[in-house]
Write a protein that holds these residues in place. Structure first.
Motif, PDB file in Angstrom:
ATOM      1  N   TYR A   5      -2.676   5.272   2.765  1.00 61.31           N
ATOM      2  CA  TYR A   5      -3.715   4.476   2.430  1.00 61.31           C
ATOM      3  C   TYR A   5      -4.898   4.658   3.147  1.00 61.31           C
ATOM      4  O   TYR A   5      -5.967   4.411   2.885  1.00 61.31           O
ATOM      5  CB  TYR A   5      -3.144   3.035   2.328  1.00 61.31           C
ATOM      6  N   HIS A  50       0.946  -0.999  -0.029  1.00 67.74           N
ATOM      7  CA  HIS A  50       0.052   0.278   0.046  1.00 67.74           C
ATOM      8  C   HIS A  50       0.884   1.236  -0.209  1.00 67.74           C
ATOM      9  O   HIS A  50       2.134   1.155   0.016  1.00 67.74           O
ATOM     10  CB  HIS A  50      -0.869   0.133   1.227  1.00 67.74           C
ATOM     11  N   TRP A  65     -13.693   4.725   2.729  1.00 65.69           N
ATOM     12  CA  TRP A  65     -13.905   3.887   1.716  1.00 65.69           C
ATOM     13  C   TRP A  65     -12.729   3.217   1.388  1.00 65.69           C
ATOM     14  O   TRP A  65     -11.615   3.363   1.783  1.00 65.69           O
ATOM     15  CB  TRP A  65     -14.497   4.471   0.264  1.00 65.69           C
ATOM     16  N   ASP A  66     -12.901   1.690   0.985  1.00 67.49           N
ATOM     17  CA  ASP A  66     -11.752   1.193   0.280  1.00 67.49           C
ATOM     18  C   ASP A  66     -11.102   1.486  -0.747  1.00 67.49           C
ATOM     19  O   ASP A  66     -11.560   1.791  -1.933  1.00 67.49           O
ATOM     20  CB  ASP A  66     -12.442  -0.371   0.038  1.00 67.49           C
ATOM     21  N   SER A  67      -9.914   1.800  -0.621  1.00 67.02           N
ATOM     22  CA  SER A  67      -8.891   2.560  -1.914  1.00 67.02           C
ATOM     23  C   SER A  67      -8.531   1.643  -3.131  1.00 67.02           C
ATOM     24  O   SER A  67      -8.021   2.092  -3.850  1.00 67.02           O
ATOM     25  CB  SER A  67      -7.610   3.153  -1.077  1.00 67.02           C
ATOM     26  N   HIS A  68      -8.919   0.294  -2.682  1.00 69.76           N
ATOM     27  CA  HIS A  68      -8.818  -0.366  -3.937  1.00 69.76           C
ATOM     28  C   HIS A  68      -9.933  -0.355  -4.857  1.00 69.76           C
ATOM     29  O   HIS A  68      -9.935  -0.984  -6.126  1.00 69.76           O
ATOM     30  CB  HIS A  68      -8.992  -2.053  -3.482  1.00 69.76           C
ATOM     31  N   ASN A  69     -10.873   0.497  -4.796  1.00 67.96           N
ATOM     32  CA  ASN A  69     -12.041   0.714  -5.712  1.00 67.96           C
ATOM     33  C   ASN A  69     -12.208   2.219  -6.064  1.00 67.96           C
ATOM     34  O   ASN A  69     -11.410   3.100  -5.531  1.00 67.96           O
ATOM     35  CB  ASN A  69     -13.315   0.502  -5.039  1.00 67.96           C
ATOM     36  N   SER A  70     -12.590   2.349  -7.195  1.00 67.72           N
ATOM     37  CA  SER A  70     -12.573   3.804  -7.988  1.00 67.72           C
ATOM     38  C   SER A  70     -13.013   4.902  -6.839  1.00 67.72           C
ATOM     39  O   SER A  70     -12.640   5.812  -6.907  1.00 67.72           O
ATOM     40  CB  SER A  70     -13.360   3.691  -9.151  1.00 67.72           C
ATOM     41  N   TYR A  71     -14.268   4.564  -6.153  1.00 71.14           N
ATOM     42  CA  TYR A  71     -14.758   5.553  -5.284  1.00 71.14           C
ATOM     43  C   TYR A  71     -14.118   5.866  -4.434  1.00 71.14           C
ATOM     44  O   TYR A  71     -14.427   6.748  -3.486  1.00 71.14           O
ATOM     45  CB  TYR A  71     -16.484   4.873  -4.938  1.00 71.14           C
ATOM     46  N   GLY A  72     -12.847   4.998  -3.812  1.00 70.02           N
ATOM     47  CA  GLY A  72     -12.135   5.219  -2.702  1.00 70.02           C
ATOM     48  C   GLY A  72     -10.781   5.798  -3.131  1.00 70.02           C
ATOM     49  O   GLY A  72      -9.868   5.863  -2.331  1.00 70.02           O
ATOM     50  N   ARG A  73     -10.881   6.328  -4.239  1.00 71.88           N
ATOM     51  CA  ARG A  73      -9.413   6.722  -4.766  1.00 71.88           C
ATOM     52  C   ARG A  73      -8.703   8.252  -4.188  1.00 71.88           C
ATOM     53  O   ARG A  73      -7.829   8.461  -4.305  1.00 71.88           O
ATOM     54  CB  ARG A  73      -9.390   6.865  -6.331  1.00 71.88           C
TER      55      ARG A  73
END
Length: 86
Positions: free
Chosen positions: A45, A41, A52-60
Motif C-alpha cells: 500500500y 490495507h 499518491w493516496d491509494s484510496h483514490n483512482s489516480y493512486g491505484r
C-alpha cells in the motif's frame, strides 16, 4: 492506531505484533476480554506511484522501483503470525 511504525519493515513487524498481542489479550489469538485487531490495507500500500493516496483512482498503481515487494510483505506477514483476528 493511525499511521505507521516507521520505514524499517522488521521494526514495524515487531511493533505491530506486540500491539496485536496486547490488544487481543495474548499471543494465541482471541480470548475472553480480547479486542479484535484488523489488518488494514494491502501489502505494498505504501508504494503508490508518485506517493499518491491509494484510496483514490489516480493512486491505484503501485511502484516497486527497487524490486522490493518482498520487504512490503514483512509487515503483513507479522500481523498474521500474531493471529490478527481480521
Amino acid at each position: 492506531m493511525n499511521g505507521t511504525f516507521g520505514e524499517d519493515a522488521e521494526t514495524a513487524k515487531r511493533n505491530g505484533q506486540s500491539l496485536r498481542c496486547g490488544v487481543q489479550n495474548g499471543e494465541d489469538g482471541l480470548k475472553p476480554g480480547s479486542v479484535i485487531t484488523v489488518v488494514k490495507h494491502w501489502a505494498g500500500y505504501g508504494a503508490a506511484k508518485h506517493g499518491w493516496d491509494s484510496h483514490n483512482s489516480y493512486g491505484r498503481f503501485a511502484s516497486f522501483a527497487g524490486h522490493n515487494f518482498a520487504e512490503h510483505l514483512v509487515r503483513s506477514r507479522g500481523a498474521f503470525e500474531a493471529h490478527a483476528a481480521a
